[in-house]
Each structure stands twice: as structure tokens, then as C-alpha cells.
Scaffold this active site. Structure first.
Site, PDB file in Angstrom:
ATOM      1  N   ASP A   9       4.103   0.425  -8.050  1.00 24.37           N
ATOM      2  CA  ASP A   9       3.699   1.192  -9.232  1.00 24.37           C
ATOM      3  C   ASP A   9       3.575   2.669  -8.875  1.00 24.37           C
ATOM      4  OD1 ASP A   9       1.491   0.896  -7.574  1.00 24.37           O
ATOM      5  OD2 ASP A   9       0.050   1.008  -9.219  1.00 24.37           O
ATOM      6  N   ASP A  35       0.855  -1.203   0.000  1.00 20.72           N
ATOM      7  CA  ASP A  35       0.000   0.000   0.000  1.00 20.72           C
ATOM      8  C   ASP A  35       0.882   1.241   0.000  1.00 20.72           C
ATOM      9  OD1 ASP A  35      -2.562  -1.487   0.413  1.00 20.72           O
ATOM     10  OD2 ASP A  35      -1.534  -2.058   2.253  1.00 20.72           O
ATOM     11  N   THR A  83       1.493  -9.022 -10.911  1.00 20.30           N
ATOM     12  CA  THR A  83       0.536  -9.210  -9.820  1.00 20.30           C
ATOM     13  C   THR A  83      -0.768  -8.482 -10.151  1.00 20.30           C
ATOM     14  OG1 THR A  83       0.908  -7.258  -8.443  1.00 20.30           O
ATOM     15  CG2 THR A  83       2.539  -9.043  -8.258  1.00 20.30           C
ATOM     16  N   LYS A  84      -1.770  -8.771  -9.329  1.00 15.22           N
ATOM     17  CA  LYS A  84      -3.084  -8.159  -9.539  1.00 15.22           C
ATOM     18  C   LYS A  84      -3.002  -6.632  -9.427  1.00 15.22           C
ATOM     19  CE  LYS A  84      -7.713  -8.408  -7.675  1.00 15.22           C
ATOM     20  NZ  LYS A  84      -8.567  -8.881  -6.608  1.00 15.22           N
ATOM     21  N   PHE A  85      -2.317  -6.167  -8.371  1.00 16.47           N
ATOM     22  CA  PHE A  85      -2.237  -4.715  -8.186  1.00 16.47           C
ATOM     23  C   PHE A  85      -1.380  -4.051  -9.251  1.00 16.47           C
ATOM     24  CE2 PHE A  85      -4.505  -2.876  -4.677  1.00 16.47           C
ATOM     25  CZ  PHE A  85      -5.079  -4.015  -4.122  1.00 16.47           C
ATOM     26  N   GLU A  86      -0.392  -4.787  -9.736  1.00 24.19           N
ATOM     27  CA  GLU A  86       0.428  -4.249 -10.826  1.00 24.19           C
ATOM     28  C   GLU A  86      -0.446  -3.994 -12.053  1.00 24.19           C
ATOM     29  OE1 GLU A  86       3.450  -7.028 -11.856  1.00 24.19           O
ATOM     30  OE2 GLU A  86       4.527  -5.600 -13.103  1.00 24.19           O
TER      31      GLU A  86
HETATM   32  C1  LIG Z   1      -1.826  -3.195  -2.375  1.00 26.66           C
HETATM   33  S1  LIG Z   1      -1.974  -4.845  -1.819  1.00 26.66           S
HETATM   34  C2  LIG Z   1      -0.894  -5.745  -2.930  1.00 26.66           C
HETATM   35  C3  LIG Z   1      -1.205  -7.196  -2.989  1.00 26.66           C
HETATM   36  C4  LIG Z   1      -0.323  -8.050  -3.923  1.00 26.66           C
HETATM   37  N1  LIG Z   1       1.057  -8.072  -3.488  1.00 26.66           N
HETATM   38  C5  LIG Z   1      -0.429  -7.590  -5.359  1.00 26.66           C
HETATM   39  O1  LIG Z   1       0.558  -7.012  -5.869  1.00 26.66           O
HETATM   40  O2  LIG Z   1      -1.486  -7.796  -5.970  1.00 26.66           O
HETATM   41  C6  LIG Z   1      -1.024  -4.846  -0.312  1.00 26.66           C
HETATM   42  C7  LIG Z   1      -1.356  -6.021   0.597  1.00 26.66           C
HETATM   43  O3  LIG Z   1      -0.465  -6.016   1.712  1.00 26.66           O
HETATM   44  C8  LIG Z   1      -1.180  -6.405   2.867  1.00 26.66           C
HETATM   45  N2  LIG Z   1      -0.455  -5.881   4.034  1.00 26.66           N
HETATM   46  C9  LIG Z   1      -0.183  -4.582   4.301  1.00 26.66           C
HETATM   47  N3  LIG Z   1       0.537  -4.464   5.429  1.00 26.66           N
HETATM   48  C10 LIG Z   1       0.736  -5.742   5.891  1.00 26.66           C
HETATM   49  C11 LIG Z   1       1.386  -6.262   7.033  1.00 26.66           C
HETATM   50  N4  LIG Z   1       2.004  -5.467   7.907  1.00 26.66           N
HETATM   51  N5  LIG Z   1       1.369  -7.592   7.210  1.00 26.66           N
HETATM   52  C12 LIG Z   1       0.746  -8.408   6.311  1.00 26.66           C
HETATM   53  N6  LIG Z   1       0.110  -7.965   5.203  1.00 26.66           N
HETATM   54  C13 LIG Z   1       0.107  -6.635   5.005  1.00 26.66           C
HETATM   55  C14 LIG Z   1      -2.570  -5.824   2.671  1.00 26.66           C
HETATM   56  O4  LIG Z   1      -3.555  -6.516   3.400  1.00 26.66           O
HETATM   57  C15 LIG Z   1      -2.760  -5.972   1.167  1.00 26.66           C
HETATM   58  O5  LIG Z   1      -3.417  -7.181   0.831  1.00 26.66           O
END
Ligand SMILES: C[S@@+](CC[C@H](N)C(=O)[O-])C[C@H]1O[C@@H](n2cnc3c(N)ncnc32)[C@H](O)[C@@H]1O
Length: 249
Positions: free
Chosen positions: A192, A156, A228-231
Site C-alpha cells: 500500500d 514492511d 489482508t489486515k495491513f491492507e
Molecule cells: C507489515 S506486516 C504484513 C503482514 C501481512 N502480510 C498483512 O498484509 O497483514 C509484515 C510482516 O512481515 C514479517 N517479516 C518481515 N521480514 C521478514 C522476514 N525476513 N522473514 C519472515 N517474516 C518477515 C514481519 O514480522 C511482519 O509480520
């Protein structure tokens, strides 16, 4: 609203969970979490796969990871992914590298359910999962000099300036990740979000136990990282992609 904004969720919920009287805030009085638990439920299929597999795949954040390695695979290469989201890219990587053990860490329950379903459907045998805050998992469960690669893909971005302190990639967490890597082990990040990419670079470049494998700041996407999905969502929004690859000295 962008997808990243949605992921960062409802700020008032975050603030509520970190009020001084909450047990979580009492246990970690100074540290802001890098996530908010998003709303959303597992589908019936995800729930069924989770119920079947979690007793076997789920890792306990109170137990050292070394005690959970599968018998006979204690010395298999170990890759840990932080924040695997819905788990598609982690499942794909694990299928492509059966000789390697993968540990995924994610706090989003439907993401954990989704990964369990993919593990069940594709009969993947080399993934274990923590459903817990990655910072606490590394602090409490992972031995120093024990991991071959740590990967954090599209964390994030917390793009508003007042939220930058919630970003996962900070000097203290980076130093801890570096300590968990074996000598020669890799820290692989991708984002990104251009501003976060440069922040990541500054933080990693300042960590004395890491060296950059890029000629400049960033590398091309390594062959082991699927999109990845978010990418893909970021690309639809016209964002660039920045991979950082650093090696433990
Ligand atoms: C923006 S998403 C990206 C997901 C995936 N890596 C992708 O590229 O599609 C970030 C993910 O990190 C997880 N996340 C954030 N901080 C975390 C933490 N401290 N421990 C475990 N998961 C975490 C969130 O729940 C979220 O699903």
C-alpha cells in the site's frame, strides 16, 4: 504513528541486535534484517494452539522443505508466503484451495500463534509454518525450481530513506525467489506504499528470469488474494493498493 511505523519497531533494538558482537551479526555480517521482532505475546488460546500444533506443523530451518512434504502430497502445488502477519489471509487462501500446500514464513511469535489457532479452529490441513527469517529459509531449505507461487503481501515499507536498505524486496533476494520458482511459477507482491510499489516494480522488471503479467506496472488484485489486515489498515489511512504479478520465464 502509523501502523507500518509501529511494525518497523524500535530502531535502537534493531541496531543492538546487529552490533558486531551479537551472534546474529557474526553469522551474517553484511546483511541487514528486513524485520525487528516486535514486542507482544501470544494470547492463551494462541499459545495452547501453538503448543498442540507446532510439533506437527512447525518446519525446521535446518531441514530441506522437500523432506517435510506430507506423504502422498509431494507433487501437490506449493505456495510459499513470506511475512503472513497474523495469518488471516493465508488461512483463508488455504481453506479455499485444499488441493494446494501452503507454507507460511513469519518471525512474529504472536502471528505464528494466531495462525496455529486459525488452523485448529477451521481444521485446515494444508499449511506448514517456518518461524524464521525468510531469507535464510529460501537460502537453506527451498530447492530451485520447486515452488508454484511465492507471495509477499504488504511487507514492511521501511519508508524512511535511510532504512530503504532493509526492504525485503531487493535485487539479490528477488533473484533468489525467481530461482526457487518452477518455470511458469508466479511471484505475487502487494503493497500500500506507493514509493515501495515503484521500487518493487523496478527490482522485478530488472530480473531477467521474470516477466510482468501486467499491461502496465500493476495488476488488479487477483481472485486468490483476500484483503489482508495491513491492507485494510492502509486503506483507512487513505493509501492505494498495488499488486505486482510476475511469471518465471
Ligand atoms: C507489515 S506486516 C504484513 C503482514 C501481512 N502480510 C498483512 O498484509 O497483514 C509484515 C510482516 O512481515 C514479517 N517479516 C518481515 N521480514 C521478514 C522476514 N525476513 N522473514 C519472515 N517474516 C518477515 C514481519 O514480522 C511482519 O509480520
Amino acid at each position: 504513528m502509523s501502523d507500518h511505523q509501529k511494525t518497523e519497531g524500535d530502531q535502537s533494538a534493531t541496531q543492538d541486535s546487529m552490533r558486531p558482537e551479537s551472534p546474529e551479526a557474526a553469522a551474517h555480517p553484511r546483511r541487514l534484517k528486513s524485520f525487528v521482532i516486535r514486542s507482544g505475546r501470544k494470547t492463551a488460546g494462541q499459545q495452547a494452539a501453538y503448543d498442540t500444533l507446532w510439533p506437527k506443523l512447525g518446519l525446521d530451518p535446518g531441514t530441506p522443505l522437500r523432506d517435510s512434504r506430507s506423504p502422498g502430497r509431494e507433487s501437490a502445488p506449493l505456495v510459499i508466503e513470506v511475512g503472513f502477519g497474523m495469518g488471516q489471509s493465508l488461512a483463508e487462501m488455504a481453506l479455499a484451495a485444499p488441493e494446494t500446500d501452503f507454507v507460511g514464513i513469519e518471525v512474529h511469535p504472536p502471528g505464528v500463534g494466531s495462525l496455529c489457532l486459525q488452523i485448529q479452529t477451521s481444521e485446515i490441513g494444508n499449511i506448514r509454518i517456518y518461524q524464521h527469517d525468510a531469507v535464510e529459509v529460501f537460502e537453506g531449505c527451498v530447492d530451485d525450481a520447486s515452488v508454484d507461487r511465492i507471495q509477499v503481501y504488504f511487507p514492511d515499507p521501511w519508508h524512511k530513506k535511510r532504512h530503504h536498505k532493509r526492504r525485503l524486496i531487493q535485487p539479490e533476494f528477488t533473484a533468489m525467489l525467481a530461482a526457487k520458482l518452477k518455470p511458469g511459477g508466479l511471484l505475487h507482491l502487494a503493497t500500500d506504499w506507493e514509493h515501495y510499489a515503484h521500487h518493487m516494480y523496478d527490482v522485478l522488471a530488472a530480473e531477467p528470469t521474470l516477466e510482468n503479467l501486467a499491461e502496465d506496472k500493476f495488476v488488479e488484485r487477483p481472485e486468490w488474494r483476500p484483503e489482508t489486515k495491513f491492507e485494510r489498515r492502509g486503506q483507512k489511512l487513505g493509501h492505494g493498493v498495488y499488486d505486482l504479478l510476475f511469471r518465471k520465464r
